[in-house]
Design a protein around this motif. Structure first.
Motif, PDB file in Angstrom:
ATOM      1  N   GLU A 275      -7.045  -1.136  -2.223  1.00 34.68           N
ATOM      2  CA  GLU A 275      -8.220  -0.221  -2.444  1.00 34.68           C
ATOM      3  C   GLU A 275      -8.245   0.169  -1.056  1.00 34.68           C
ATOM      4  O   GLU A 275      -8.607   1.580  -0.726  1.00 34.68           O
ATOM      5  CB  GLU A 275      -9.247  -0.538  -2.841  1.00 34.68           C
ATOM      6  N   ARG A 276      -8.366   0.136  -0.029  1.00 31.45           N
ATOM      7  CA  ARG A 276      -8.766   0.226   0.445  1.00 31.45           C
ATOM      8  C   ARG A 276      -7.354   0.865   2.053  1.00 31.45           C
ATOM      9  O   ARG A 276      -7.484   1.675   2.545  1.00 31.45           O
ATOM     10  CB  ARG A 276      -9.567  -0.943   2.473  1.00 31.45           C
ATOM     11  N   ILE A 277      -6.813   0.377   1.630  1.00 27.33           N
ATOM     12  CA  ILE A 277      -5.299   0.963   2.544  1.00 27.33           C
ATOM     13  C   ILE A 277      -4.688   1.742   1.213  1.00 27.33           C
ATOM     14  O   ILE A 277      -4.693   2.599   1.580  1.00 27.33           O
ATOM     15  CB  ILE A 277      -4.303  -0.214   2.481  1.00 27.33           C
ATOM     16  N   ALA A 278      -5.177   2.175   0.229  1.00 30.14           N
ATOM     17  CA  ALA A 278      -5.468   3.061  -0.348  1.00 30.14           C
ATOM     18  C   ALA A 278      -5.637   4.574  -0.495  1.00 30.14           C
ATOM     19  O   ALA A 278      -4.954   5.417  -0.007  1.00 30.14           O
ATOM     20  CB  ALA A 278      -5.592   2.975  -1.999  1.00 30.14           C
ATOM     21  N   LEU A 279      -6.672   3.914   0.384  1.00 28.02           N
ATOM     22  CA  LEU A 279      -8.445   5.026   0.745  1.00 28.02           C
ATOM     23  C   LEU A 279      -7.211   5.926   2.411  1.00 28.02           C
ATOM     24  O   LEU A 279      -6.667   7.067   2.234  1.00 28.02           O
ATOM     25  CB  LEU A 279      -9.274   4.297   1.171  1.00 28.02           C
ATOM     26  N   VAL A 280      -6.564   4.448   2.666  1.00 23.40           N
ATOM     27  CA  VAL A 280      -5.923   5.229   4.752  1.00 23.40           C
ATOM     28  C   VAL A 280      -4.859   5.940   3.618  1.00 23.40           C
ATOM     29  O   VAL A 280      -4.948   6.922   4.289  1.00 23.40           O
ATOM     30  CB  VAL A 280      -6.059   3.652   5.004  1.00 23.40           C
ATOM     31  N   ARG A 281      -3.919   5.413   2.740  1.00 20.58           N
ATOM     32  CA  ARG A 281      -3.174   5.572   2.952  1.00 20.58           C
ATOM     33  C   ARG A 281      -3.195   7.284   1.626  1.00 20.58           C
ATOM     34  O   ARG A 281      -2.618   9.065   2.294  1.00 20.58           O
ATOM     35  CB  ARG A 281      -2.084   5.874   1.534  1.00 20.58           C
ATOM     36  N   GLN A 282      -4.507   7.659   1.040  1.00 20.21           N
ATOM     37  CA  GLN A 282      -5.024   8.978   0.752  1.00 20.21           C
ATOM     38  C   GLN A 282      -5.870  10.113   1.633  1.00 20.21           C
ATOM     39  O   GLN A 282      -5.334  11.286   1.332  1.00 20.21           O
ATOM     40  CB  GLN A 282      -6.073   9.085  -0.535  1.00 20.21           C
ATOM     41  N   MET A 283      -5.986   9.230   2.765  1.00 20.83           N
ATOM     42  CA  MET A 283      -6.541  10.379   3.829  1.00 20.83           C
ATOM     43  C   MET A 283      -5.889  10.911   4.709  1.00 20.83           C
ATOM     44  O   MET A 283      -5.693  12.794   5.421  1.00 20.83           O
ATOM     45  CB  MET A 283      -7.982   9.407   4.391  1.00 20.83           C
ATOM     46  N   ARG A 284      -4.521  10.022   4.633  1.00 22.50           N
ATOM     47  CA  ARG A 284      -3.031  10.016   5.330  1.00 22.50           C
ATOM     48  C   ARG A 284      -2.134   9.759   5.125  1.00 22.50           C
ATOM     49  O   ARG A 284      -1.231   8.840   5.551  1.00 22.50           O
ATOM     50  CB  ARG A 284      -3.973   9.500   7.102  1.00 22.50           C
ATOM     51  N   PRO A 285      -1.465  10.870   4.261  1.00 23.26           N
ATOM     52  CA  PRO A 285      -0.006  10.432   4.160  1.00 23.26           C
ATOM     53  C   PRO A 285       1.069  11.432   4.602  1.00 23.26           C
ATOM     54  O   PRO A 285       2.035  10.911   4.416  1.00 23.26           O
ATOM     55  CB  PRO A 285      -0.308  11.419   2.429  1.00 23.26           C
ATOM     56  N   GLU A 286       0.703  11.357   6.337  1.00 21.43           N
ATOM     57  CA  GLU A 286       1.553  12.627   6.784  1.00 21.43           C
ATOM     58  C   GLU A 286       2.834  11.224   6.640  1.00 21.43           C
ATOM     59  O   GLU A 286       2.406  10.076   7.245  1.00 21.43           O
ATOM     60  CB  GLU A 286       1.068  12.983   8.085  1.00 21.43           C
ATOM     61  N   LEU A 287       3.793  11.556   6.852  1.00 24.52           N
ATOM     62  CA  LEU A 287       5.502  11.830   7.084  1.00 24.52           C
ATOM     63  C   LEU A 287       5.737  11.716   9.177  1.00 24.52           C
ATOM     64  O   LEU A 287       5.570  12.665   9.561  1.00 24.52           O
ATOM     65  CB  LEU A 287       6.183  11.174   6.868  1.00 24.52           C
ATOM     66  N   LYS A 288       6.244  10.907   9.201  1.00 21.39           N
ATOM     67  CA  LYS A 288       7.198  11.325  10.829  1.00 21.39           C
ATOM     68  C   LYS A 288       8.692  12.026  10.122  1.00 21.39           C
ATOM     69  O   LYS A 288       8.994  11.757   8.746  1.00 21.39           O
ATOM     70  CB  LYS A 288       7.202   9.581  11.427  1.00 21.39           C
ATOM     71  N   ILE A 289       9.160  12.177  11.411  1.00 16.96           N
ATOM     72  CA  ILE A 289      10.646  12.828  11.118  1.00 16.96           C
ATOM     73  C   ILE A 289      11.426  11.637  10.503  1.00 16.96           C
ATOM     74  O   ILE A 289      12.376  11.950   9.970  1.00 16.96           O
ATOM     75  CB  ILE A 289      11.136  13.368  12.502  1.00 16.96           C
ATOM     76  N   ASP A 290      11.432  10.804  11.332  1.00 22.31           N
ATOM     77  CA  ASP A 290      12.444   9.497  10.022  1.00 22.31           C
ATOM     78  C   ASP A 290      12.210   9.384   8.964  1.00 22.31           C
ATOM     79  O   ASP A 290      12.117   8.975   8.331  1.00 22.31           O
ATOM     80  CB  ASP A 290      12.661   8.819  11.134  1.00 22.31           C
ATOM     81  N   GLY A 291      10.572   9.816   7.738  1.00 18.44           N
ATOM     82  CA  GLY A 291      10.509   9.889   7.349  1.00 18.44           C
ATOM     83  C   GLY A 291       9.888   8.758   6.606  1.00 18.44           C
ATOM     84  O   GLY A 291       9.140   8.070   5.794  1.00 18.44           O
ATOM     85  N   THR A 292       9.417   7.721   7.741  1.00 17.28           N
ATOM     86  CA  THR A 292       8.182   6.264   7.421  1.00 17.28           C
ATOM     87  C   THR A 292       7.106   7.250   7.844  1.00 17.28           C
ATOM     88  O   THR A 292       6.358   7.905   8.246  1.00 17.28           O
ATOM     89  CB  THR A 292       8.558   5.648   9.075  1.00 17.28           C
ATOM     90  N   PHE A 293       6.172   6.381   7.592  1.00 14.34           N
ATOM     91  CA  PHE A 293       4.928   7.046   7.521  1.00 14.34           C
ATOM     92  C   PHE A 293       4.039   6.837   8.975  1.00 14.34           C
ATOM     93  O   PHE A 293       4.260   5.934   9.796  1.00 14.34           O
ATOM     94  CB  PHE A 293       3.444   5.601   6.432  1.00 14.34           C
ATOM     95  N   LYS A 294       3.028   7.776   9.150  1.00 15.70           N
ATOM     96  CA  LYS A 294       2.419   7.665  10.284  1.00 15.70           C
ATOM     97  C   LYS A 294       1.936   6.638  11.204  1.00 15.70           C
ATOM     98  O   LYS A 294       1.454   6.652  12.045  1.00 15.70           O
ATOM     99  CB  LYS A 294       2.358   9.537  10.510  1.00 15.70           C
ATOM    100  N   TYR A 295       1.028   6.940  10.008  1.00 14.84           N
ATOM    101  CA  TYR A 295       0.060   6.064   9.887  1.00 14.84           C
ATOM    102  C   TYR A 295       0.107   4.640   9.202  1.00 14.84           C
ATOM    103  O   TYR A 295       0.381   4.349   7.923  1.00 14.84           O
ATOM    104  CB  TYR A 295      -1.351   6.617   9.227  1.00 14.84           C
TER     105      TYR A 295
END
Length: 339
Positions: A275-295
């Motif tokens: 749930e803590r990891i899900a919260l991080v992803r909810q707050m920071r869903p941004e992707l990099k140019i190559d399609g991988t998660f920025k965070y």
């Protein structure tokens, strides 16, 4: 999806805690612990125990020597071999074959690697804990100085609103216990940062402190640091930082601190609580140019890995799966890379 392997409570690992191999960009990295190689230790002429100098020789590597105290020797032995099975002139390579990680994971030594590993990465777990006290600024600095590519640390949010770097005892339901670490009852969550730094004195004889008592007693570096202090040190040295969200309520303030320090590309976020990891992803869903998660995030798993561990990680939006070193079977790694 990437794979990362975590250590046991008492592993036969050294100051350079982990090997990690960066694979292709699509599958990111694979992290494995550096296990002591006892195959070249020769034969031991003792029917009941191994003397400390023999152990130190067995656990010697080119760049790191386990500075084991008497209280740590039995822990190391329990993870490598059973002393009761030793007899005169036993070839340790035979014992290693039976008790090794390779045997536990059912790995065929003749099988060929099918994954294209590009480089190896060394991670200092809680710093360089056989040289300096764990989770301290000096310990992390030493890890960087001896060549580690990354450091791993644990974070709590205290009642004063400060983020501190600390592990402590207890389980994930009640983390941060002080009993063994300081010889007092209570939790790190009972303190403010000022109180923790001023009033808590580390127990120099706690068996899990691999650096030994002389690195703790009368040492100005042996205190609980703020996360911001450690991150600023890491920003200066350039070492990567693996942040475990150990305590409750840590996800948002940690992310905000990393953002403020402009260290997103240098930090990873992990937790045993999806749930803590899900919260991080909810707050920071941004992707990099190559399609991988920025965070970059990872869900940690204990020894009892659930059958649906990949689904758990994916539902949390994790970019990595963190397995304990002795649960990282070939089948699990393959299924992670295919996810």
């Amino acid at each position: 999806m990437a794979t990362s392997i975590t250590r046991s409570t008492h592993p036969p690992t050294l100051s350079r805690r982990y090997f990690s191999s960066k694979s292709s960009p699509s599958s990111s990295s694979l992290v494995v612990p550096f296990m002591a190689n006892i195959q070249n230790a020769g034969k031991v002429n003792n029917s009941s125990f191994l003397e400390s100098n023999a152990i130190e020789e067995m656990l010697h590597t080119e760049n790191s020597v386990l500075l084991a105290t008497e209280s740590r020797i039995s822990d190391v032995l329990n993870d490598i071999i059973n002393p009761a099975t030793l007899v005169d002139n036993v070839d340790l390579s035979i014992i290693n074959e039976v008790k090794s990680l390779k045997a536990k994971l059912n790995i065929d030594s003749k099988s060929e690697l099918t994954h294209n590993f590009q480089s190896i990465q060394v991670v200092g777990h809680r710093g360089s804990l056989y040289h300096e006290l764990e989770n301290t600024r000096r310990g992390f600095q030493v890890a960087s100085e001896i060549g580690c590519d990354a450091i791993e640390l644990d974070v709590f949010l205290l009642k004063c609103g400060s983020l501190v770097v600390f592990h402590g005892g207890g389980d994930d339901a009640s983390p941060g216990r002080l009993d063994d670490y300081f010889n007092i009852e209570g939790s790190i969550l009972d303190y403010t940062a000022d109180e923790a730094q001023s009033n808590l004195v580390f127990n120099p004889y706690f068996a899990e402190f691999g650096c030994g008592p002389e690195k703790i007693k009368n040492n100005d570096d042996a205190y609980i640091p703020l996360l911001e202090e450690v991150l600023l040190d890491a920003k200066e040295s350039g070492v990567l930082v693996k942040i475990e969200l150990k305590g409750p309520g840590t996800a948002q303030p940690v992310i905000e601190l990393v953002d403020r320090l402009d260290m997103v590309d240098q930090c990873y976020f992990s937790s045993f609580d999806p749930e803590r990891i899900a919260l991080v992803r909810q707050m920071r869903p941004e992707l990099k140019i190559d399609g991988t998660f920025k965070y970059k995030t990872g869900v940690l798993f204990e020894s009892d890995v659930p059958y649906d561990f990949i689904d758990i990680a994916q539902k949390a939006g994790a970019s990595e799966v963190h397995l304990k070193y002795d649960t990282c079977t070939k089948e699990r790694v393959q299924s992670i890379h295919e996810a």
